[in-house]
Design an enzyme around this catalytic site. Structure first.
Site, PDB file in Angstrom:
ATOM      1  N   SER A  83       1.603   7.500   5.851  1.00  0.00           N
ATOM      2  CA  SER A  83       1.497   6.143   6.390  1.00  0.00           C
ATOM      3  C   SER A  83       0.422   5.396   5.628  1.00  0.00           C
ATOM      4  O   SER A  83      -0.598   5.993   5.248  1.00  0.00           O
ATOM      5  CB  SER A  83       1.115   6.208   7.876  1.00  0.00           C
ATOM      6  OG  SER A  83       0.650   4.935   8.306  1.00  0.00           O
ATOM      7  N   SER A  84       0.630   4.111   5.413  1.00  0.00           N
ATOM      8  CA  SER A  84      -0.418   3.295   4.770  1.00  0.00           C
ATOM      9  C   SER A  84      -1.683   3.315   5.610  1.00  0.00           C
ATOM     10  O   SER A  84      -2.783   3.153   5.093  1.00  0.00           O
ATOM     11  CB  SER A  84       0.070   1.857   4.601  1.00  0.00           C
ATOM     12  OG  SER A  84       1.322   1.830   3.949  1.00  0.00           O
ATOM     13  N   ARG A  85      -1.521   3.503   6.911  1.00  0.00           N
ATOM     14  CA  ARG A  85      -2.680   3.463   7.814  1.00  0.00           C
ATOM     15  C   ARG A  85      -3.518   4.746   7.757  1.00  0.00           C
ATOM     16  O   ARG A  85      -4.630   4.761   8.286  1.00  0.00           O
ATOM     17  CB  ARG A  85      -2.233   3.188   9.248  1.00  0.00           C
ATOM     18  CG  ARG A  85      -1.733   1.765   9.441  1.00  0.00           C
ATOM     19  CD  ARG A  85      -1.437   1.450  10.891  1.00  0.00           C
ATOM     20  NE  ARG A  85      -1.252   0.030  11.113  1.00  0.00           N
ATOM     21  CZ  ARG A  85      -0.067  -0.588  11.253  1.00  0.00           C
ATOM     22  NH1 ARG A  85       1.046   0.107  11.182  1.00  0.00           N
ATOM     23  NH2 ARG A  85      -0.002  -1.887  11.454  1.00  0.00           N
ATOM     24  N   TYR A 122       0.859  -1.186   0.000  1.00  0.00           N
ATOM     25  CA  TYR A 122       0.000   0.000   0.000  1.00  0.00           C
ATOM     26  C   TYR A 122       0.897   1.239   0.000  1.00  0.00           C
ATOM     27  O   TYR A 122       0.834   2.102   0.879  1.00  0.00           O
ATOM     28  CB  TYR A 122      -0.997   0.008   1.165  1.00  0.00           C
ATOM     29  CG  TYR A 122      -2.277   0.708   0.756  1.00  0.00           C
ATOM     30  CD1 TYR A 122      -3.159   0.100  -0.130  1.00  0.00           C
ATOM     31  CD2 TYR A 122      -2.564   1.997   1.191  1.00  0.00           C
ATOM     32  CE1 TYR A 122      -4.298   0.752  -0.568  1.00  0.00           C
ATOM     33  CE2 TYR A 122      -3.709   2.653   0.758  1.00  0.00           C
ATOM     34  CZ  TYR A 122      -4.563   2.027  -0.113  1.00  0.00           C
ATOM     35  OH  TYR A 122      -5.675   2.668  -0.555  1.00  0.00           O
ATOM     36  N   GLY A 177      12.939   3.822   6.550  1.00  0.00           N
ATOM     37  CA  GLY A 177      12.490   5.164   6.869  1.00  0.00           C
ATOM     38  C   GLY A 177      12.696   5.511   8.342  1.00  0.00           C
ATOM     39  O   GLY A 177      12.509   4.666   9.223  1.00  0.00           O
ATOM     40  N   HIS A 227       3.102   4.585  -0.637  1.00  0.00           N
ATOM     41  CA  HIS A 227       2.856   6.025  -0.765  1.00  0.00           C
ATOM     42  C   HIS A 227       4.194   6.710  -1.051  1.00  0.00           C
ATOM     43  O   HIS A 227       5.215   6.020  -1.243  1.00  0.00           O
ATOM     44  CB  HIS A 227       2.190   6.576   0.496  1.00  0.00           C
ATOM     45  CG  HIS A 227       2.885   6.149   1.758  1.00  0.00           C
ATOM     46  ND1 HIS A 227       4.140   6.591   2.105  1.00  0.00           N
ATOM     47  CD2 HIS A 227       2.517   5.290   2.748  1.00  0.00           C
ATOM     48  CE1 HIS A 227       4.496   6.044   3.254  1.00  0.00           C
ATOM     49  NE2 HIS A 227       3.539   5.236   3.665  1.00  0.00           N
ATOM     50  N   HIS A 246       7.344   5.528   0.889  1.00  0.00           N
ATOM     51  CA  HIS A 246       7.997   4.351   0.304  1.00  0.00           C
ATOM     52  C   HIS A 246       8.712   4.744  -0.993  1.00  0.00           C
ATOM     53  O   HIS A 246       9.830   4.304  -1.261  1.00  0.00           O
ATOM     54  CB  HIS A 246       6.970   3.265  -0.037  1.00  0.00           C
ATOM     55  CG  HIS A 246       6.168   2.756   1.125  1.00  0.00           C
ATOM     56  ND1 HIS A 246       4.838   3.038   1.280  1.00  0.00           N
ATOM     57  CD2 HIS A 246       6.518   1.976   2.173  1.00  0.00           C
ATOM     58  CE1 HIS A 246       4.393   2.453   2.375  1.00  0.00           C
ATOM     59  NE2 HIS A 246       5.389   1.799   2.940  1.00  0.00           N
ATOM     60  N   ILE A 253       8.790  11.373   5.105  1.00  0.00           N
ATOM     61  CA  ILE A 253       8.069  12.149   4.090  1.00  0.00           C
ATOM     62  C   ILE A 253       6.674  12.464   4.640  1.00  0.00           C
ATOM     63  O   ILE A 253       5.983  11.588   5.194  1.00  0.00           O
ATOM     64  CB  ILE A 253       7.957  11.365   2.762  1.00  0.00           C
ATOM     65  CG1 ILE A 253       9.344  10.960   2.264  1.00  0.00           C
ATOM     66  CG2 ILE A 253       7.211  12.179   1.711  1.00  0.00           C
ATOM     67  CD1 ILE A 253      10.297  12.105   1.943  1.00  0.00           C
TER      68      ILE A 253
END
Ligand code: AMP
Length: 281
Positions: free
Chosen positions: A185-187, A32, A147, A34, A37, A176
């Protein structure tokens, strides 16, 4: 973008690259993807001839009450983001490829895993260290990119690599953020519109803390209280932890005398978000 699902395929591809004299960078993720990443992949592509990205939602790093089953997934989008950022190969294994039914070998990193997320997520870093050493052994890259968003994770990986003499260079990459400073965050996808707005208290609290340190505040007790007050400005938040620790040992400090990591984890509604900064002295 080539996607492979077996350990053998990754090994064969990387072996071939190495035979050709090429260098390999590795970016481990849970998918997932962003721009956070993306920045790791871009950096890896700058510093290496080839870049491998792993996408694996590692079951052994999730607690029983955590979001393993609902963790967002979108391999098609991940593949596009990886390609745009300069990735060459995605390793996308099933659980069965990574863990034998009677899997029984784990890596425990002591000491630095006691505070922060380690104290709130028992077994989490055991799961992280174990999957990361497995991925290092599978991919066999020259460099791996992590990260600073997950500051304690980065410290755990550095310690593991040092203590177990793993032949890989760990490259830390800056956090970032969205335009309004929320750490990507993916969350973040879990947040409602109201919660997304409320989530800004994390970066605001850290910014207040940074300014207070710059203005001479040395008491970590006072600094933590300052951050708590900011976090509690919204009723949607619940502090999981706010800690100021030595940036090397990750042990708690009473006074700002040397470089510190200021880190927090806050529930916004049901979503647990983390953020941090390092203050260097
Ligand atoms: P995850 O997929 O959340 O496990 O993260 C994979 C890698 O991306 C880890 O090294 C994270 O620290 C890194 N990462 C996640 N979010 C960010 C961000 N906002 N900025 C920089 N790196 C990040």
């Amino acid at each position: 973008m080539e996607i492979v699902t077996t350990i053998k395929e990754v090994r064969d591809r990387v072996k071939q690259w190495k035979l050709e004299g090429l260098t390999v960078g590795f970016v481990p993720t849970m998918g997932y993807l962003h721009k956070g990443h993306g920045s790791l992949i871009e950096r890896a592509a700058l510093e290496n001839d080839k870049v491998v990205i792993s996408i694996f939602v590692n079951p052994i790093q999730f607690g029983p009450k955590e979001d393993l089953s609902s963790y967002p997934r979108d391999i098609k989008r991940d593949s596009e983001i990886s390609k745009l950022a300069g990735g060459n190969l995605i390793f996308y294994p099933e659980n069965e490829e990574m863990y034998f039914k009677d899997f029984s070998t784990y890596v425990d990193v002591d000491g630095i895993t006691e505070g922060l997320c380690g104290s709130k997520r028992p077994g989490h870093f055991r799961g992280v260290a174990t999957v990361v050493i497995k991925l290092f052994n599978i991919v066999n890259a020259h460099r791996a990119y992590f990260g600073e968003k997950d500051a304690q994770q980065l410290a755990v990986i550095n310690r593991m690599v040092r203590d177990l003499n793993i032949d890989i260079e760990i490259v830390p990459c800056p956090i970032i953020r969205e335009k309004d400073n929320l750490a990507m965050s993916s969350r973040n996808i879990y947040l409602s519109i109201e919660e997304r707005e409320a989530a800004l208290v994390l970066s605001k609290a850290l910014e207040k803390c940074r300014k207070a340190i710059e203005n001479g505040e040395k008491s970590t007790h006072k600094l933590v209280q300052l951050m708590k007050d900011e976090i509690h400005k919204t009723t949607l938040s619940k502090v999981d932890y706010i800690e100021i620790v030595d940036s090397g040992s990750l042990g708690k400090v009473q006074e700002i005398k040397s470089s510190v990591l200021v880190a927090l984890a806050v529930f916004i509604g049901k979503t647990r978000l983390i953020d941090n900064f390092t203050y260097n002295i």
